[in-house]
Design a protein around this motif. Sequence first.
Motif, PDB file in Angstrom:
ATOM      1  N   PHE A 138      42.744  30.857  24.338  1.00  0.00           N
ATOM      2  CA  PHE A 138      41.428  30.554  23.772  1.00  0.00           C
ATOM      3  C   PHE A 138      40.841  29.451  23.505  1.00  0.00           C
ATOM      4  O   PHE A 138      39.847  28.812  23.895  1.00  0.00           O
ATOM      5  CB  PHE A 138      41.574  31.546  22.421  1.00  0.00           C
ATOM      6  N   VAL A 139      41.779  28.585  22.744  1.00  0.00           N
ATOM      7  CA  VAL A 139      41.135  27.026  22.309  1.00  0.00           C
ATOM      8  C   VAL A 139      41.043  26.122  23.392  1.00  0.00           C
ATOM      9  O   VAL A 139      40.068  25.528  23.516  1.00  0.00           O
ATOM     10  CB  VAL A 139      42.124  26.504  21.285  1.00  0.00           C
ATOM     11  N   ALA A 140      41.919  26.465  24.338  1.00  0.00           N
ATOM     12  CA  ALA A 140      42.021  25.504  25.555  1.00  0.00           C
ATOM     13  C   ALA A 140      40.674  26.109  26.525  1.00  0.00           C
ATOM     14  O   ALA A 140      40.254  25.070  26.912  1.00  0.00           O
ATOM     15  CB  ALA A 140      43.272  25.728  26.382  1.00  0.00           C
ATOM     16  N   ALA A 141      40.438  27.092  26.464  1.00  0.00           N
ATOM     17  CA  ALA A 141      39.340  27.543  27.389  1.00  0.00           C
ATOM     18  C   ALA A 141      38.019  27.251  26.791  1.00  0.00           C
ATOM     19  O   ALA A 141      37.148  26.819  27.205  1.00  0.00           O
ATOM     20  CB  ALA A 141      39.610  29.200  27.533  1.00  0.00           C
ATOM     21  N   TRP A 142      38.185  27.302  25.390  1.00  0.00           N
ATOM     22  CA  TRP A 142      36.582  26.935  24.845  1.00  0.00           C
ATOM     23  C   TRP A 142      36.194  25.549  25.208  1.00  0.00           C
ATOM     24  O   TRP A 142      35.333  25.203  25.466  1.00  0.00           O
ATOM     25  CB  TRP A 142      36.783  27.297  23.265  1.00  0.00           C
ATOM     26  N   PHE A 143      37.254  24.423  24.668  1.00  0.00           N
ATOM     27  CA  PHE A 143      37.203  23.193  24.766  1.00  0.00           C
ATOM     28  C   PHE A 143      36.896  22.611  26.382  1.00  0.00           C
ATOM     29  O   PHE A 143      36.207  21.534  26.618  1.00  0.00           O
ATOM     30  CB  PHE A 143      37.954  22.453  24.009  1.00  0.00           C
ATOM     31  N   SER A 144      37.547  23.314  27.450  1.00  0.00           N
ATOM     32  CA  SER A 144      37.457  22.995  28.761  1.00  0.00           C
ATOM     33  C   SER A 144      36.155  23.417  29.250  1.00  0.00           C
ATOM     34  O   SER A 144      35.632  22.604  30.112  1.00  0.00           O
ATOM     35  CB  SER A 144      38.738  23.528  29.462  1.00  0.00           C
ATOM     36  N   LEU A 145      35.649  24.423  28.920  1.00  0.00           N
ATOM     37  CA  LEU A 145      34.258  24.912  29.575  1.00  0.00           C
ATOM     38  C   LEU A 145      33.323  24.044  28.737  1.00  0.00           C
ATOM     39  O   LEU A 145      32.226  23.669  29.204  1.00  0.00           O
ATOM     40  CB  LEU A 145      34.011  26.492  28.920  1.00  0.00           C
ATOM     41  N   ARG A 146      33.330  23.644  27.289  1.00  0.00           N
ATOM     42  CA  ARG A 146      32.611  22.888  26.774  1.00  0.00           C
ATOM     43  C   ARG A 146      32.268  21.362  27.445  1.00  0.00           C
ATOM     44  O   ARG A 146      31.244  20.517  27.616  1.00  0.00           O
ATOM     45  CB  ARG A 146      32.916  22.649  25.258  1.00  0.00           C
ATOM     46  N   LEU A 147      33.476  21.073  27.992  1.00  0.00           N
ATOM     47  CA  LEU A 147      33.571  19.823  28.693  1.00  0.00           C
ATOM     48  C   LEU A 147      32.852  19.831  30.233  1.00  0.00           C
ATOM     49  O   LEU A 147      31.949  18.646  30.310  1.00  0.00           O
ATOM     50  CB  LEU A 147      35.019  19.481  29.165  1.00  0.00           C
ATOM     51  N   MET A 180      27.396  29.587  34.374  1.00  0.00           N
ATOM     52  CA  MET A 180      27.395  30.953  34.116  1.00  0.00           C
ATOM     53  C   MET A 180      28.232  31.538  35.460  1.00  0.00           C
ATOM     54  O   MET A 180      28.911  32.524  34.876  1.00  0.00           O
ATOM     55  CB  MET A 180      25.814  31.444  34.402  1.00  0.00           C
ATOM     56  N   ASP A 181      28.193  31.065  36.476  1.00  0.00           N
ATOM     57  CA  ASP A 181      29.187  31.833  37.702  1.00  0.00           C
ATOM     58  C   ASP A 181      30.810  31.867  37.310  1.00  0.00           C
ATOM     59  O   ASP A 181      31.302  32.806  37.471  1.00  0.00           O
ATOM     60  CB  ASP A 181      28.900  30.934  38.959  1.00  0.00           C
ATOM     61  N   LEU A 182      31.039  30.724  36.673  1.00  0.00           N
ATOM     62  CA  LEU A 182      32.392  30.578  36.388  1.00  0.00           C
ATOM     63  C   LEU A 182      32.805  31.581  35.189  1.00  0.00           C
ATOM     64  O   LEU A 182      33.695  32.376  35.377  1.00  0.00           O
ATOM     65  CB  LEU A 182      32.872  29.123  35.685  1.00  0.00           C
ATOM     66  N   GLY A 435      35.942  43.476  46.259  1.00  0.00           N
ATOM     67  CA  GLY A 435      35.406  43.905  45.356  1.00  0.00           C
ATOM     68  C   GLY A 435      35.459  43.113  44.191  1.00  0.00           C
ATOM     69  O   GLY A 435      34.255  42.840  43.370  1.00  0.00           O
ATOM     70  N   LEU A 436      36.517  42.391  43.930  1.00  0.00           N
ATOM     71  CA  LEU A 436      36.474  41.374  42.675  1.00  0.00           C
ATOM     72  C   LEU A 436      35.898  40.101  43.089  1.00  0.00           C
ATOM     73  O   LEU A 436      35.389  39.434  42.273  1.00  0.00           O
ATOM     74  CB  LEU A 436      37.876  40.884  42.746  1.00  0.00           C
ATOM     75  N   PHE A 437      35.546  39.989  44.534  1.00  0.00           N
ATOM     76  CA  PHE A 437      34.741  38.540  44.977  1.00  0.00           C
ATOM     77  C   PHE A 437      33.208  38.829  44.597  1.00  0.00           C
ATOM     78  O   PHE A 437      32.524  38.032  44.207  1.00  0.00           O
ATOM     79  CB  PHE A 437      35.106  38.363  46.407  1.00  0.00           C
ATOM     80  N   VAL A 438      32.708  39.988  44.963  1.00  0.00           N
ATOM     81  CA  VAL A 438      31.357  40.228  44.939  1.00  0.00           C
ATOM     82  C   VAL A 438      30.736  40.484  43.367  1.00  0.00           C
ATOM     83  O   VAL A 438      29.571  40.321  43.063  1.00  0.00           O
ATOM     84  CB  VAL A 438      30.616  41.473  46.002  1.00  0.00           C
ATOM     85  N   ALA A 439      31.796  40.950  42.687  1.00  0.00           N
ATOM     86  CA  ALA A 439      31.308  41.642  41.438  1.00  0.00           C
ATOM     87  C   ALA A 439      30.761  40.514  40.557  1.00  0.00           C
ATOM     88  O   ALA A 439      29.568  40.864  39.968  1.00  0.00           O
ATOM     89  CB  ALA A 439      32.603  42.321  40.563  1.00  0.00           C
ATOM     90  N   PRO A 440      31.217  39.408  40.439  1.00  0.00           N
ATOM     91  CA  PRO A 440      30.679  38.225  39.480  1.00  0.00           C
ATOM     92  C   PRO A 440      29.165  37.888  39.826  1.00  0.00           C
ATOM     93  O   PRO A 440      28.333  37.627  39.326  1.00  0.00           O
ATOM     94  CB  PRO A 440      31.694  37.178  39.528  1.00  0.00           C
TER      95      PRO A 440
END
Length: 495
Positions: A138-147, A180-182, A435-440
């Motif tokens: 969670f912590v790594a994901a938060w700060f990596s996306l903020r980057l 947003m796509d990510l 299915g998993l490709f088009v859903a996002p």
Amino acid sequence: MTAASAQPRGPGTRSLEQALALPLVLRPLLRAWVLGYLSSTTPRLLTLLLIALGRRRKNIDEKHVNAFLPSLVRILRGGLELRRFPTFCAALVGGSTLLEAHSTAKINCTDSIIFVVSYFINATNSRVYRLARCMSTFVAAWFSLRLLQSKKSAAFIDHVPEATPTGVTLRPIQFAGRTMDLTLFAVTRAVDVLVGELWAQHKSRRVAAGQWTDIERLTSTLTDSSIFASSCALIMWAWIYTPDRLPPSYNKWIKSAAAVDQRLLTALRRVRFGEMKYGLETGQAHVLQGMCKDYNLPLDYGDPVKSIPFPCEIVHMGVGKSCEKHALSRWVNSFLWAFSTYLPLNLILTLRTPSKKRFRHALESSARSSAFLGTFIALYYYGICLARTRVGPRILGTSIPRRQQIDSGICIGSGCALCGWSVLIENAGRRKELGLFVAPRALATVFPRRYLWENQWRETLAFAVSTAVVFTCVGEKPERVRGVLGKLLQKVLTA
């Protein structure tokens, strides 16, 4: 599966890691960065190479040919920048594994800590480690996306006029939404993990009790197909009426596959939004009359005052009056177009270990995927014709308001609802991946692509929680993260 759990690696990766003498805990970081670098630069390099080859064949002047090397350097150097995708991947995976290793070491140093934590959260030792892994991710994901989000883009900056003592100036306003796509990709995979686990537990209980029904079995079988069909319905609806909600590259690909006249799309949108109305002169006849002229059709076919509704021959774009013949021609043309793309790619993959069996598999796979795409496009167009001429008027009527209603959305909705079920042609594994490709991408048509900067924390939170769910599941139940992503994450996160 933690960073410290050793498993055999491929010879190339293993030799690189050994040559660099990397500690086990740092190896996932390196793999993530290399994977991110290759995934972000390879498509751009291939595009650059194809453009260069095309210009050379057409004898384009030296000015463009000499631009190849600077473009190549720019692409290779761009992947090395701090606020780019490779660094994001390294920060996400490396931060997760490093934090997990640190927190696990802290837990192991004193057994009393485990006792206290277990007492208050009523957890076993494994749950404590699971919590450490989840929080680390969670912590790594938060700060990596903020980057990633910290990198500014001109597409997300608007300039609004603002009065000042010296006059009117343009004040820049920055919007969020670049990632947003990510984020939607991460959310989709997390939902798939959670729902899949809940359904698996439900199934095991029902099977053990002897109460597993045919309806539940059919639901399990059709879930991936339903995800694909509903996602495609949203995507194709957006492609017709709100194309700006789709990524430009995706929009362009659909346009190439659909092979539709832009004037027809313009007419459909104007009917939808009330600019073009049957039986009423609104000055829009020229839109379709240009098509009529190009396809040797009477000009009156394109006049909404004289033709109520527009004949399907316009939609058929020169194929003829028969809707069935048009659908068949669409299938054949789309099949050939897709086969010419899929077959070379599949043949290239067989070159690694060529054999008659792999060659035959490449042919079958290419034919199946091409048939799927051909059926998708044929069903889309035939669904439109069904609503316009075959079924819609029999149910709703043939009055002018009903014709307007059918052509302002019902006909497109019919095509959108039908096309995605072509996925049943593909095998079960391929249906899952599709299915998993088009859903996002379908979700992206519902959520805004740009939003206020101060609300960005919501997206970051959604990404961090979703990534924590997926990474934790890879460690605890790797088979639950389905498809290529699950296998890839296992290889990346394993030391």
